[in-house]
Design an enzyme around this catalytic site. Structure first.
Site, PDB file in Angstrom:
ATOM      1  N   SER A 150      88.090 -53.473 -38.812  1.00 12.83           N
ATOM      2  CA  SER A 150      87.323 -52.228 -38.933  1.00 12.83           C
ATOM      3  C   SER A 150      87.610 -51.618 -40.294  1.00 12.83           C
ATOM      4  O   SER A 150      88.618 -51.973 -40.929  1.00 12.83           O
ATOM      5  CB  SER A 150      87.773 -51.260 -37.826  1.00 12.83           C
ATOM      6  N   TYR A 163      93.875 -46.456 -32.710  1.00 14.40           N
ATOM      7  CA  TYR A 163      92.851 -47.440 -33.104  1.00 14.40           C
ATOM      8  C   TYR A 163      93.111 -47.943 -34.521  1.00 14.40           C
ATOM      9  O   TYR A 163      93.083 -49.155 -34.784  1.00 14.40           O
ATOM     10  CB  TYR A 163      91.475 -46.776 -33.002  1.00 14.40           C
TER      11      TYR A 163
HETATM   12  C1  GCO Z   1      85.599 -43.381 -34.763  1.00 11.27           C
HETATM   13  C2  GCO Z   1      84.832 -44.671 -34.588  1.00 11.27           C
HETATM   14  C3  GCO Z   1      85.342 -45.729 -35.558  1.00 11.27           C
HETATM   15  C4  GCO Z   1      84.345 -46.851 -35.645  1.00 11.27           C
HETATM   16  C5  GCO Z   1      84.815 -48.126 -36.200  1.00 11.27           C
HETATM   17  C6  GCO Z   1      84.350 -48.297 -37.599  1.00 11.27           C
HETATM   18  O1  GCO Z   1      86.002 -42.789 -33.767  1.00 11.27           O
HETATM   19  O2  GCO Z   1      85.781 -42.994 -35.941  1.00 11.27           O
HETATM   20  O3  GCO Z   1      84.900 -45.161 -33.262  1.00 11.27           O
HETATM   21  O4  GCO Z   1      86.613 -46.123 -35.146  1.00 11.27           O
HETATM   22  O5  GCO Z   1      83.850 -47.176 -34.417  1.00 11.27           O
HETATM   23  O6  GCO Z   1      86.169 -48.284 -36.175  1.00 11.27           O
HETATM   24  O7  GCO Z   1      84.610 -49.621 -37.966  1.00 11.27           O
END
Ligand code: GCO
Length: 259
Positions: A150, A163
Site C-alpha cells: 500500500s 494498517y
Molecule cells: C485509509 C485507507 C487506506 C487505503 C490504502 C491505500 O483508511 O486511509 O483505507 O489505508 O485503503 O491503504 O493503499
C-alpha cells in the site's frame, strides 16, 4: 473471457493463480485480470457462499475458476488448503497475498484486538500462505509471489497505525522473500495501491471532506478503479517480470511522488 495478450510475454495460459481475499475489491479485480490473461484461478476468502457466487459470475464470463475457502491467518488451515489445491487443481504458479482488513482507531485508543487482527490478516497471513506455497514453487524451479502492500507501506495518516505497520512490514517481507527465493527461480514482488474505490474505503469516499482531500492529494485528481490494478498484477505474474525481484510497484496516481 480470455483476452489474448498482444505479446506472449504477458500470456498466463497454463498457469494457476491463488489469490487470497479475492471475493471482492482489489483481490477480485486482480484475479479477473489474471484469468483474462489465461490463468486458471483459485479464489480464496472465508465466506464460502460469497466465493461460490463470485466464481459463478467469473465462469459465466468464460473464465476458469475454483474456490478455496480457508482462514489465511491460520497456518495449519493454509498449509492444508495449499496441499489440497496442489492435489486437486494443480501446482500453484502465482500467489497473490491480497487478504487485508482495516480496524481504524487512534493508537492511544486502539485495542489489542484491533492491532492483532490487522497485523495477522495483513502481514502474518502473507508469511503463512507463502511458507506453504514456496517449497512447492522451489521444487518446480519457478513461481511468482505478489504481496499487496500500500502507499501506507511508506506513509501513514491518523487512525491507521496498525494498517501502516502491517503494510510496512509486508514491504520488507517481500524483500526477504526475494533474497531467499530468487536463486530458486522465484520472483517475489509487491503492488502498492494508492486510494482505490473499494468496499474497504466506501465510507471514506462518501465523506465529502476526505474525498476532496484525496482528490487534491493525488496528482491524478481521482480515486483509482479496481480494474486499474489488473495490468500491474499481470505484469508481475508473467514472464515479462522474470528478472524483477524485491520490487514494490506503486499504483497510486502519483500520490507518493507529490509533497
Ligand atoms: C485509509 C485507507 C487506506 C487505503 C490504502 C491505500 O483508511 O486511509 O483505507 O489505508 O485503503 O491503504 O493503499
Amino acid at each position: 473471457m480470455k483476452i489474448p495478450p498482444a505479446n506472449p510475454l504477458f500470456d498466463l495460459s497454463g498457469r494457476t493463480a491463488l489469490v487470497t481475499g479475492s471475493s471482492q475489491g482489489l483481490g477480485l479485480a486482480m484475479a479477473r485480470g489474471l484469468a483474462q490473461a489465461g490463468a486458471a484461478l483459485v479464489l480464496n476468502g472465508r465466506d464460502e457462499q460469497k466465493l461460490t457466487t463470485v466464481a459463478a459470475a467469473l465462469r459465466a464470463d468464460g473464465l476458469r475458476v475454483t474456490t478455496a475457502a480457508f482462514d489465511v491467518t491460520n497456518g495449519a488451515a493454509s498449509a492444508a488448503a495449499v496441499a489440497r489445491i496442489e492435489d486437486e487443481v494443480g501446482g500453484i504458479d502465482i500467489l497473490i497475498n491480497n487478504a487485508g482488513i482495516q480496524r481504524r482507531a487512534p493508537l492511544v485508543e486502539m485495542t489489542e484486538e484491533q492491532w492483532r487482527a490487522v497485523l495477522e490478516t495483513n502481514l502474518t497471513s502473507a508469511f503463512l500462505v507463502a511458507r506453504a506455497v514456496a517449497p512447492r514453487m522451489i521444487a518446480r524451479g519457478r513461481g511468482k509471489i505478489i504481496n499487496i502492500c500500500s502507499v501506507m507501506s511508506e506513509v501513514s495518516r491518523p487512525t491507521i497505525g496498525n494498517y501502516a505497520a502491517a503494510k510496512g512490514g509486508l514491504k520488507m517481507l517481500t524483500r526477504a522473500m526475494a533474497v531467499e527465493w530468487a536463486k530458486h527461480g522465484l520472483q517475489a514482488n509487491a503492488i502498492a495501491p494508492g486510494y482505490f474505490e473499494t468496499e474497504l474505503n466506501q465510507a471514506l469516499k462518501e465523506n465529502v471532506e476526505f474525498n476532496r482531500w484525496i482528490c487534491g492529494r493525488t496528482p491524478a485528481g481521482r480515486w483509482g478503479q479496481p480494474h486499474e490494478l489488473a495490468g500491474a498484477a499481470v505484469f508481475l505474474a508473467s514472464g515479462a517480470s522474470d528478472f524483477v525481484n524485491g520490487q514494490i510497484l506503486y499504483v497510486d496516481g502519483g500520490l507518493l511522488a507529490a509533497l
